[in-house]
Design a protein around this motif. Structure first.
Motif, PDB file in Angstrom:
ATOM      1  N   SER A 159       0.824  -1.204   0.000  1.00  0.00           N
ATOM      2  CA  SER A 159       0.000   0.000   0.000  1.00  0.00           C
ATOM      3  C   SER A 159       0.863   1.262   0.000  1.00  0.00           C
ATOM      4  O   SER A 159       0.582   2.216  -0.739  1.00  0.00           O
ATOM      5  N   GLU A 160       1.914   1.273   0.787  1.00  0.00           N
ATOM      6  CA  GLU A 160       2.820   2.423   0.835  1.00  0.00           C
ATOM      7  C   GLU A 160       3.528   2.623  -0.501  1.00  0.00           C
ATOM      8  O   GLU A 160       3.679   3.757  -0.971  1.00  0.00           O
ATOM      9  N   LYS A 161       3.970   1.547  -1.118  1.00  0.00           N
ATOM     10  CA  LYS A 161       4.645   1.635  -2.416  1.00  0.00           C
ATOM     11  C   LYS A 161       3.697   2.179  -3.490  1.00  0.00           C
ATOM     12  O   LYS A 161       4.072   3.045  -4.284  1.00  0.00           O
ATOM     13  N   LEU A 162       2.453   1.673  -3.512  1.00  0.00           N
ATOM     14  CA  LEU A 162       1.478   2.172  -4.480  1.00  0.00           C
ATOM     15  C   LEU A 162       1.164   3.651  -4.235  1.00  0.00           C
ATOM     16  O   LEU A 162       1.054   4.429  -5.184  1.00  0.00           O
TER      17      LEU A 162
ATOM     18  N   LYS B  56      -6.109  -9.356   1.958  1.00  0.00           N
ATOM     19  CA  LYS B  56      -5.178 -10.085   1.094  1.00  0.00           C
ATOM     20  C   LYS B  56      -4.696  -9.296  -0.110  1.00  0.00           C
ATOM     21  O   LYS B  56      -3.776  -9.728  -0.794  1.00  0.00           O
ATOM     22  N   THR B  57      -5.342  -8.179  -0.400  1.00  0.00           N
ATOM     23  CA  THR B  57      -4.962  -7.384  -1.577  1.00  0.00           C
ATOM     24  C   THR B  57      -4.985  -5.896  -1.255  1.00  0.00           C
ATOM     25  O   THR B  57      -5.553  -5.464  -0.267  1.00  0.00           O
TER      26      THR B  57
ATOM     27  N   LEU C  91      -4.207  -6.132  -6.327  1.00  0.00           N
ATOM     28  CA  LEU C  91      -2.776  -6.432  -6.309  1.00  0.00           C
ATOM     29  C   LEU C  91      -2.375  -7.139  -5.022  1.00  0.00           C
ATOM     30  O   LEU C  91      -2.775  -6.737  -3.928  1.00  0.00           O
ATOM     31  N   LYS C  92      -1.580  -8.187  -5.179  1.00  0.00           N
ATOM     32  CA  LYS C  92      -0.998  -8.891  -4.031  1.00  0.00           C
ATOM     33  C   LYS C  92       0.497  -8.616  -3.945  1.00  0.00           C
ATOM     34  O   LYS C  92       1.118  -8.831  -2.911  1.00  0.00           O
ATOM     35  N   ASN C  93       1.064  -8.173  -5.073  1.00  0.00           N
ATOM     36  CA  ASN C  93       2.490  -7.873  -5.131  1.00  0.00           C
ATOM     37  C   ASN C  93       2.754  -6.938  -6.307  1.00  0.00           C
ATOM     38  O   ASN C  93       1.881  -6.721  -7.136  1.00  0.00           O
ATOM     39  N   LEU C  94       3.944  -6.418  -6.358  1.00  0.00           N
ATOM     40  CA  LEU C  94       4.370  -5.549  -7.456  1.00  0.00           C
ATOM     41  C   LEU C  94       5.658  -6.086  -8.051  1.00  0.00           C
ATOM     42  O   LEU C  94       6.520  -6.568  -7.336  1.00  0.00           O
ATOM     43  N   ASP C  95       5.741  -6.004  -9.356  1.00  0.00           N
ATOM     44  CA  ASP C  95       6.997  -6.282 -10.041  1.00  0.00           C
ATOM     45  C   ASP C  95       7.218  -5.137 -11.029  1.00  0.00           C
ATOM     46  O   ASP C  95       6.387  -4.233 -11.142  1.00  0.00           O
ATOM     47  N   ASP C  96       8.320  -5.160 -11.739  1.00  0.00           N
ATOM     48  CA  ASP C  96       8.648  -4.061 -12.647  1.00  0.00           C
ATOM     49  C   ASP C  96       7.587  -3.857 -13.733  1.00  0.00           C
ATOM     50  O   ASP C  96       7.275  -2.721 -14.091  1.00  0.00           O
ATOM     51  N   LYS C  97       7.020  -4.948 -14.257  1.00  0.00           N
ATOM     52  CA  LYS C  97       5.987  -4.836 -15.301  1.00  0.00           C
ATOM     53  C   LYS C  97       4.727  -4.168 -14.766  1.00  0.00           C
ATOM     54  O   LYS C  97       4.130  -3.319 -15.423  1.00  0.00           O
TER      55      LYS C  97
ATOM     56  N   ILE D  45       4.496  -2.157 -12.130  1.00  0.00           N
ATOM     57  CA  ILE D  45       4.801  -0.760 -11.823  1.00  0.00           C
ATOM     58  C   ILE D  45       4.787   0.077 -13.097  1.00  0.00           C
ATOM     59  O   ILE D  45       4.185   1.152 -13.136  1.00  0.00           O
ATOM     60  N   ALA D  46       5.412  -0.405 -14.161  1.00  0.00           N
ATOM     61  CA  ALA D  46       5.427   0.327 -15.429  1.00  0.00           C
ATOM     62  C   ALA D  46       4.012   0.497 -15.976  1.00  0.00           C
ATOM     63  O   ALA D  46       3.645   1.583 -16.452  1.00  0.00           O
ATOM     64  N   ALA D  47       3.198  -0.548 -15.898  1.00  0.00           N
ATOM     65  CA  ALA D  47       1.819  -0.476 -16.399  1.00  0.00           C
ATOM     66  C   ALA D  47       1.003   0.524 -15.585  1.00  0.00           C
ATOM     67  O   ALA D  47       0.248   1.324 -16.156  1.00  0.00           O
ATOM     68  N   ILE D  48       1.143   0.499 -14.279  1.00  0.00           N
ATOM     69  CA  ILE D  48       0.410   1.437 -13.424  1.00  0.00           C
ATOM     70  C   ILE D  48       0.807   2.869 -13.761  1.00  0.00           C
ATOM     71  O   ILE D  48      -0.041   3.748 -13.910  1.00  0.00           O
ATOM     72  N   ARG D  49       2.088   3.105 -13.935  1.00  0.00           N
ATOM     73  CA  ARG D  49       2.557   4.450 -14.295  1.00  0.00           C
ATOM     74  C   ARG D  49       1.967   4.894 -15.639  1.00  0.00           C
ATOM     75  O   ARG D  49       1.507   6.029 -15.775  1.00  0.00           O
ATOM     76  N   GLN D  50       1.967   4.009 -16.625  1.00  0.00           N
ATOM     77  CA  GLN D  50       1.396   4.336 -17.948  1.00  0.00           C
ATOM     78  C   GLN D  50      -0.089   4.644 -17.834  1.00  0.00           C
ATOM     79  O   GLN D  50      -0.577   5.610 -18.428  1.00  0.00           O
TER      80      GLN D  50
END
Length: 105
Positions: A5-8, A52-53, A87-93, A95-100
């Protein structure tokens, strides 16, 4: 260690250049950005922590068409709603998609 949550929150705040604000509408309480009406309106982007998400609610569009379906390969269809990504986790893909997608808000 930073929570999901903090990262998002950090990603959304950076992309929208705006700090999220806590809000409540009915039974829903979350963190929101880009409010339609500064006092009573719903946000264009919101974040809600569940057991859980962490759910990201938004409805990015281009030429009047929703963009989330184009990202099924990144988020998986079972983790997506019309205006929600669970979301249960974040990966580079992701993160990039969310930014786009946030750039289309």
């Amino acid at each position: 260690m930073e929570s999901l949550s903090e990262k998002l929150n950090e990603i959304i705040t950076a992309e929208l250049n705006e700090t999220g604000k806590m809000y409540t509408i009915g039974k829903f309480t979350g963190l929101g950005w880009r409010f339609n009406d500064k006092v009573t309106g719903e946000p264009k982007v919101s974040l809600k922590q569940y057991d859980k998400t962490v759910n990201l609610y938004f409805f990015p569009q281009e030429d009047g068409q929703p963009l989330l379906p184009q990202y099924e390969s990144v988020f998986k269809k079972s983790n997506m709603g019309k205006s929600c990504v669970r979301l249960k986790n974040l990966d580079d893909k992701k993160i990039a998609a969310i930014r786009q997608l946030l750039q289309k808000i």
